[in-house]
Design a protein around this motif. Structure first.
Motif, PDB file in Angstrom:
ATOM      1  N   LEU A   1      -1.760   4.201   0.529  1.00  0.00           N
ATOM      2  CA  LEU A   1      -2.523   4.580  -0.658  1.00  0.00           C
ATOM      3  C   LEU A   1      -3.868   3.855  -0.617  1.00  0.00           C
ATOM      4  CD1 LEU A   1       0.479   4.158  -3.128  1.00  0.00           C
ATOM      5  CD2 LEU A   1      -0.526   6.337  -2.382  1.00  0.00           C
ATOM      6  N   LEU A   2      -4.905   4.617  -0.302  1.00  0.00           N
ATOM      7  CA  LEU A   2      -6.223   4.007  -0.068  1.00  0.00           C
ATOM      8  C   LEU A   2      -6.744   3.222  -1.279  1.00  0.00           C
ATOM      9  CD1 LEU A   2      -8.043   6.787   1.967  1.00  0.00           C
ATOM     10  CD2 LEU A   2      -7.463   4.480   2.769  1.00  0.00           C
ATOM     11  N   ASP A   3      -6.371   3.676  -2.498  1.00  0.00           N
ATOM     12  CA  ASP A   3      -6.837   2.979  -3.712  1.00  0.00           C
ATOM     13  C   ASP A   3      -6.448   1.507  -3.697  1.00  0.00           C
ATOM     14  OD1 ASP A   3      -7.680   5.383  -4.504  1.00  0.00           O
ATOM     15  OD2 ASP A   3      -6.337   5.587  -6.239  1.00  0.00           O
ATOM     16  N   CYS A   4      -5.299   1.218  -3.073  1.00  0.00           N
ATOM     17  CA  CYS A   4      -4.800  -0.166  -3.085  1.00  0.00           C
ATOM     18  C   CYS A   4      -5.729  -1.103  -2.318  1.00  0.00           C
ATOM     19  CB  CYS A   4      -3.396  -0.238  -2.480  1.00  0.00           C
ATOM     20  SG  CYS A   4      -2.174   0.646  -3.445  1.00  0.00           S
TER      21      CYS A   4
ATOM     22  N   GLU B   1      -8.764  -1.454  -2.670  1.00  0.00           N
ATOM     23  CA  GLU B   1      -9.724  -2.057  -3.606  1.00  0.00           C
ATOM     24  C   GLU B   1      -9.209  -3.416  -4.091  1.00  0.00           C
ATOM     25  OE1 GLU B   1     -12.739  -1.333  -4.043  1.00  0.00           O
ATOM     26  OE2 GLU B   1     -12.985  -2.904  -5.545  1.00  0.00           O
ATOM     27  N   LYS B   2      -7.884  -3.536  -4.217  1.00  0.00           N
ATOM     28  CA  LYS B   2      -7.305  -4.839  -4.623  1.00  0.00           C
ATOM     29  C   LYS B   2      -7.552  -5.872  -3.535  1.00  0.00           C
ATOM     30  CE  LYS B   2      -3.303  -2.574  -6.625  1.00  0.00           C
ATOM     31  NZ  LYS B   2      -1.845  -2.590  -6.687  1.00  0.00           N
TER      32      LYS B   2
ATOM     33  N   THR C   1       0.832  -1.211   0.000  1.00  0.00           N
ATOM     34  CA  THR C   1       0.000   0.000   0.000  1.00  0.00           C
ATOM     35  C   THR C   1       0.869   1.264   0.000  1.00  0.00           C
ATOM     36  OG1 THR C   1      -0.262  -0.465   2.358  1.00  0.00           O
ATOM     37  CG2 THR C   1      -2.123  -0.960   0.954  1.00  0.00           C
TER      38      THR C   1
END
Ligand SMILES: O=C(CO)[C@H](O)[C@H](O)COP(=O)(O)O
Length: 182
Positions: free
Chosen positions: A110-113, A115-116, A99
């Motif tokens: 990284l908050l987007d990570c 989602e994985k 992350t």
């Protein structure tokens, strides 16, 4: 390439004081190459992980790590789509979702990570899913809610004047999520 290996003496020293499971992340460019003797110590003491996006024949590498009696982890960096390792997720014990960009501690998660992590958890309910980088007591509930069940915390623990208390709080956060989502 096994050009610089500084972790083995550290693991050797830690092993003198604990029988705890040791999760060792090896960041190497060619994990299929035979390791130097210094690394054999680590290998006998359990886990080896690799970044799947680097490999042409990941299945062969997974098999060779298992044959050595270790568990197998595969890692993806923030820029690597989760789809890249989806076909391998069923073959490994753990997927590590980085992350932060690998390199150093103290970065922001990284908050987007996450989602994985969600996608992996939906498709692989039993998998060990590890999150590494930027974990704080504030974002830990989000990490757990996304589906992570193994969490790396460097700065959070080592910058605290009371590391044991931080670890207790992390355990509490994990348990309260289990209660909410039995
Ligand atoms: O793999 C790492 C860096 O490559 C570190 O484990 C990770 O960054 C730890 O981060 P933090 O100190 O934020 O917990």
């Amino acid at each position: 390439m096994w050009t610089s290996w500084t972790g083995a003496p550290v693991v050797k020293s830690i092993r003198k004081h604990t029988n705890a499971f040791l999760d060792c992340h090896l960041m190497v460019s060619d994990p299929d190459k035979p390791a130097p003797p210094s690394i054999h110590f680590i290998m006998r003491h359990r886990v080896i992980g690799f970044h799947g996006s680097l490999l042409d024949d990941a299945g062969k590498t997974i098999e060779s790590i298992r044959t050595s009696g270790m568990k197998v982890g595969i890692a993806i960096k923030p820029g690597t789509p989760v789809e890249t390792i989806m076909p391998l997720a069923a073959l490994v014990d753990m997927v590590l979702v980085m992350t932060v960009e690998p390199g150093f501690g103290g970065q922001t998660l990284l908050l987007d990570c996450l989602e994985k992590v969600r996608q992996l958890r939906q498709t692989h309910p039993e998998l060990l899913i590890q999150v590494d980088g930027g974990v704080t007591l504030e974002n830990l509930p989000l990490v757990i809610e996304a589906g992570a069940n193994v969490v790396v915390a460097g700065t959070l623990i080592f910058s605290s004047p009371d590391p044991a208390n931080v670890i207790s709080k992390m355990r509490e956060a994990s348990r309260s999520d289990v209660t909410k989502n039995p």
